[in-house]
Design an enzyme around this catalytic site. Structure first.
Site, PDB file in Angstrom:
ATOM      1  N   ASP A 182       0.829  -1.198   0.000  1.00  0.00           N
ATOM      2  CA  ASP A 182       0.000   0.000   0.000  1.00  0.00           C
ATOM      3  C   ASP A 182       0.867   1.254   0.000  1.00  0.00           C
ATOM      4  O   ASP A 182       0.602   2.198  -0.744  1.00  0.00           O
ATOM      5  CB  ASP A 182      -0.921  -0.008   1.219  1.00  0.00           C
ATOM      6  N   ASP A 239       2.494   1.582  -3.415  1.00  0.00           N
ATOM      7  CA  ASP A 239       1.484   1.980  -4.397  1.00  0.00           C
ATOM      8  C   ASP A 239       1.209   3.478  -4.328  1.00  0.00           C
ATOM      9  O   ASP A 239       1.172   4.153  -5.351  1.00  0.00           O
ATOM     10  CB  ASP A 239       0.192   1.193  -4.153  1.00  0.00           C
ATOM     11  N   GLY A 240       1.035   3.998  -3.124  1.00  0.00           N
ATOM     12  CA  GLY A 240       0.777   5.431  -2.953  1.00  0.00           C
ATOM     13  C   GLY A 240       1.948   6.276  -3.427  1.00  0.00           C
ATOM     14  O   GLY A 240       1.775   7.302  -4.102  1.00  0.00           O
ATOM     15  N   ARG A 284       1.917   8.919  -6.728  1.00  0.00           N
ATOM     16  CA  ARG A 284       2.312  10.339  -6.651  1.00  0.00           C
ATOM     17  C   ARG A 284       3.540  10.611  -7.528  1.00  0.00           C
ATOM     18  O   ARG A 284       3.589  11.603  -8.242  1.00  0.00           O
ATOM     19  CB  ARG A 284       2.584  10.737  -5.207  1.00  0.00           C
ATOM     20  N   SER A 341      -5.583   9.266  -8.883  1.00  0.00           N
ATOM     21  CA  SER A 341      -6.948   9.417  -9.379  1.00  0.00           C
ATOM     22  C   SER A 341      -7.921   9.420  -8.204  1.00  0.00           C
ATOM     23  O   SER A 341      -7.599   8.928  -7.116  1.00  0.00           O
ATOM     24  CB  SER A 341      -7.307   8.274 -10.336  1.00  0.00           C
ATOM     25  N   ASP A 385      -8.055   3.183  -2.135  1.00  0.00           N
ATOM     26  CA  ASP A 385      -7.003   3.109  -1.130  1.00  0.00           C
ATOM     27  C   ASP A 385      -7.576   3.298   0.266  1.00  0.00           C
ATOM     28  O   ASP A 385      -7.242   2.569   1.196  1.00  0.00           O
ATOM     29  CB  ASP A 385      -5.938   4.175  -1.409  1.00  0.00           C
ATOM     30  N   ASP A 398      -7.510   0.319   3.131  1.00  0.00           N
ATOM     31  CA  ASP A 398      -6.639   0.572   4.270  1.00  0.00           C
ATOM     32  C   ASP A 398      -7.273   0.168   5.598  1.00  0.00           C
ATOM     33  O   ASP A 398      -6.598   0.095   6.601  1.00  0.00           O
ATOM     34  CB  ASP A 398      -6.273   2.060   4.376  1.00  0.00           C
TER      35      ASP A 398
END
Length: 188
Positions: free
Chosen positions: A31, A34-35, A39, A45, A52, A56
């Site tokens: 996670d 991915d974030g 960025r 999006s 997300d 989470d």
């Protein structure tokens, strides 16, 4: 990837705590990566942000805290769109210093989020069985001076701050929605 790893992790959580911990932690790391990638490569999006936010949320917390967490994030996202902001993390105009600190300082927000994840793993690992009283597990663990009890205490503190943030976030976002409706009525 995170959803699949979590499904497997929770399927084995009571039969293989070590495998659960590894899968859950790896899921959490996926996670974060991915974030960062979203960025870094400008692939952010609205759908991704909402997905997300939903993925989470851990499955081991009580339903009321889970509902608060999801509802406060959803309302925060919704109020962001109503106010014309581009990110739900844009809280510079908030009157809450803790809320501004949380979203304004990635290290602090990371500490709170990681504390929640670590707390869930620790509690699962130290509980002898799934019916054991959670408060008993916590109190017994905190009374022993060990690296695990220190990590547990630090995790509980970060988790508690995150729950306070959820309440502030819910109130702040609700206020934005109410003000939006009031302004809309005055224009009509």
């Amino acid at each position: 990837m995170r959803v699949i790893l979590n499904c497997i992790a929770f399927a084995v959580c009571f039969s293989n705590k070590t495998l659960f911990s590894l899968l859950y932690f790896f899921s959490f790391c996926c996670d974060a990566v991915d974030g960062w990638c979203a960025r870094k490569f400008n692939q952010v999006s609205t759908f991704g942000a909402v997905l997300d936010m939903v993925t989470d949320r851990p499955s081991l917390v009580s339903l009321s805290l889970l509902a608060l967490d999801i509802a406060s994030h959803w309302l925060q996202m919704y109020s962001t769109f109503l106010s014309g902001k581009t990110s739900h993390k844009d809280v510079k105009d908030s009157t809450s210093w803790l809320f501004r600190l949380y979203y304004g300082n990635r290290m602090f927000m990371g500490y709170c989020c990681v504390s929640c994840e670590v707390l869930y793993i620790i509690l699962l690992l130290i509980a002898k069985n799934q019916t054991e009283n959670l408060m008993t597990v916590v109190v017994e663990s905190l009374t022993q001076i060990s690296p695990l009890s220190i990590l547990l205490a630090l995790s509980i503190f970060g988790w508690l701050i995150k729950q306070i943030i959820n309440v502030i976030q819910m109130k702040t976002a609700a206020d934005v929605c109410v003000l939006y409706d009031i302004e809309k009525q005055h224009k009509a």
